[in-house]
Design an enzyme around this catalytic site. Structure first.
Site, PDB file in Angstrom:
ATOM      1  N   ALA A 115      -4.892  -0.839  -2.312  1.00 31.59           N
ATOM      2  CA  ALA A 115      -4.207  -0.249  -1.171  1.00 31.59           C
ATOM      3  C   ALA A 115      -5.211   0.006  -0.049  1.00 31.59           C
ATOM      4  O   ALA A 115      -6.330   0.454  -0.298  1.00 31.59           O
ATOM      5  CB  ALA A 115      -3.528   1.053  -1.576  1.00 31.59           C
ATOM      6  N   LYS A 116      -4.795  -0.288   1.170  1.00 33.07           N
ATOM      7  CA  LYS A 116      -5.652  -0.026   2.337  1.00 33.07           C
ATOM      8  C   LYS A 116      -5.318   1.388   2.824  1.00 33.07           C
ATOM      9  O   LYS A 116      -4.530   1.595   3.746  1.00 33.07           O
ATOM     10  CB  LYS A 116      -5.415  -1.074   3.417  1.00 33.07           C
ATOM     11  N   THR A 117      -5.915   2.342   2.154  1.00 37.22           N
ATOM     12  CA  THR A 117      -5.566   3.749   2.303  1.00 37.22           C
ATOM     13  C   THR A 117      -6.477   4.448   3.305  1.00 37.22           C
ATOM     14  O   THR A 117      -7.695   4.255   3.276  1.00 37.22           O
ATOM     15  CB  THR A 117      -5.671   4.452   0.929  1.00 37.22           C
TER      16      THR A 117
ATOM     17  N   SER B 219       0.832  -1.202   0.000  1.00 36.49           N
ATOM     18  CA  SER B 219       0.000   0.000   0.000  1.00 36.49           C
ATOM     19  C   SER B 219       0.865   1.249   0.000  1.00 36.49           C
ATOM     20  O   SER B 219       0.624   2.199  -0.762  1.00 36.49           O
ATOM     21  CB  SER B 219      -0.923   0.009   1.223  1.00 36.49           C
TER      22      SER B 219
ATOM     23  N   TYR C 248     -11.644   5.393   3.568  1.00 35.47           N
ATOM     24  CA  TYR C 248     -12.680   5.032   4.521  1.00 35.47           C
ATOM     25  C   TYR C 248     -13.690   6.142   4.769  1.00 35.47           C
ATOM     26  O   TYR C 248     -14.695   5.933   5.449  1.00 35.47           O
ATOM     27  CB  TYR C 248     -12.040   4.498   5.805  1.00 35.47           C
TER      28      TYR C 248
END
Length: 322
Positions: free
Chosen positions: A160-162, A66, A166
């Site tokens: 990607a866990k950006t 990420s 959220y």
């Protein structure tokens, strides 16, 4: 509930240990203003052979991937971050916990060019407690299809866990909760099922398990675990493909998966009782013990906690001792 900032303990920050209450960051920290950063949610479980991290290597690799995709330079390798997560549990005296490794940019300046900024990494851990009640895990969630679309692959980095992603999830979930639902199902920009607010989606139809392909949804590690357990332990065919919302309406079973949530049945979507035509339990009744959802719940619980059985025998390498 005790606020997260008001706790005893230790937080790993850029290779050093900070007392929990002394962990502070500047109000002009770049990631606070622009959401540029990435993170992971990792679980630790107590089992018969002690405490262990579940699939920490895969989570750590995704964190580094990420950061690379976001073009954020990191000076820490996988092994350093894995050891820091192990130490975080030991220093905080935790046997079951949720860990949140996070990469963020410093307060040297603001602006979209994000030049000349330091990169910071922190790892915190705390006892998650009962994230979902046993009743919800047995009965399932009521969900609403969201009017907020999930990100398009050319709008953001879907793998990607950006941090900033959220906002999208919170808008969708808050709308559903205000309408009296537990969860939301988000569609991609073309109208196909993407994921829940922070979980992947599965449905069962005629003995085959289906889940959206990884385009506009996160490549979830719990999702991958469930695919392996279904295929390799239960012998169930799994298809990754585009799914329409009405397929969820007429599914024999449906559930969502995530690190915190684990595996939760989806019992209702947009007022349609999932599995209603297949003899599913009445609203408010637990899912059947021999359902695929319940069987996967048990397998996942066994392997994450290192309980003896076929799941742990097949995938014991997913456990990293602390």
């Amino acid at each position: 509930m005790t606020p997260l900032f008001d706790r005893d303990g230790w937080i790993w920050h850029d290779g050093e240990w900070l007392a929990w209450r002394d962990a502070r960051t500047h109000m002009l920290t770049h990631s606070l203003h622009y959401g540029m950063g990435c993170f992971e949610g990792v679980r630790a479980y107590a089992g018969p052979r002690g405490t262990h991290l579940f699939r920490v290597a895969e989570h750590t690799r995704r964190l580094l991937d990420s950061a690379h995709a976001l073009d954020i330079p990191l000076s820490y390798d996988d092994e350093t971050l894995i050891q820091a997560q192990r130490q975080c549990l030991a220093r905080n005296g935790l046997s079951s916990a949720y860990l949140k490794p996070t990469v963020y940019l410093g307060a040297e300046g603001l602006g979209l060019r994000a030049k000349g900024l330091t990169t910071h990494v922190m790892i915190s851990a705390w006892d998650l407690g009962d994230y979902i009640s046993p009743e919800a895990a047995a009965i399932g969630l009521r969900a609403l299809t969201s009017s907020w679309a999930r990100h398009h692959v050319n709008i953001s980095l879907c793998r990607a866990k950006t941090n900033g992603h959220y906002v999208n999830s919170m808008l969708a979930l808050n709308t559903a909760v205000k309408a009296g639902f537990d969860e939301t199902i988000m569609l991609d920009p073309e109208g196909y099922v993407a994921e829940a607010s922070a979980a992947n989606v599965f449905l069962l139809r005629d003995g085959v398990l289906h889940t959206p392909e990884v385009t506009s949804c996160l490549q979830g590690i719990t999702r991958d675990s469930v695919i392996h357990l279904a295929r390799d332990v239960l012998g169930i065919e799994v298809q990754e493909r585009r799914i329409t919302r009405d397929e969820l309406y007429i599914a024999d079973e449906a559930f969502v998966t995530g690190t915190a949530a684990e595996i939760l049945p989806l019992r209702e979507l947009d007022g349609r009782h999932t599995g209603g035509r297949a003899g599913a339990p009445a609203v408010g009744e637990p899912i059947a013990a021999d359902s695929v959802t319940a069987r996967l719940q048990r397998l996942y619980r066994d392997v994450t906690r290192g309980q003896p059985g076929p799941a742990t025998e097949a995938f014991g390498e997913w456990l990293t001792p602390v």
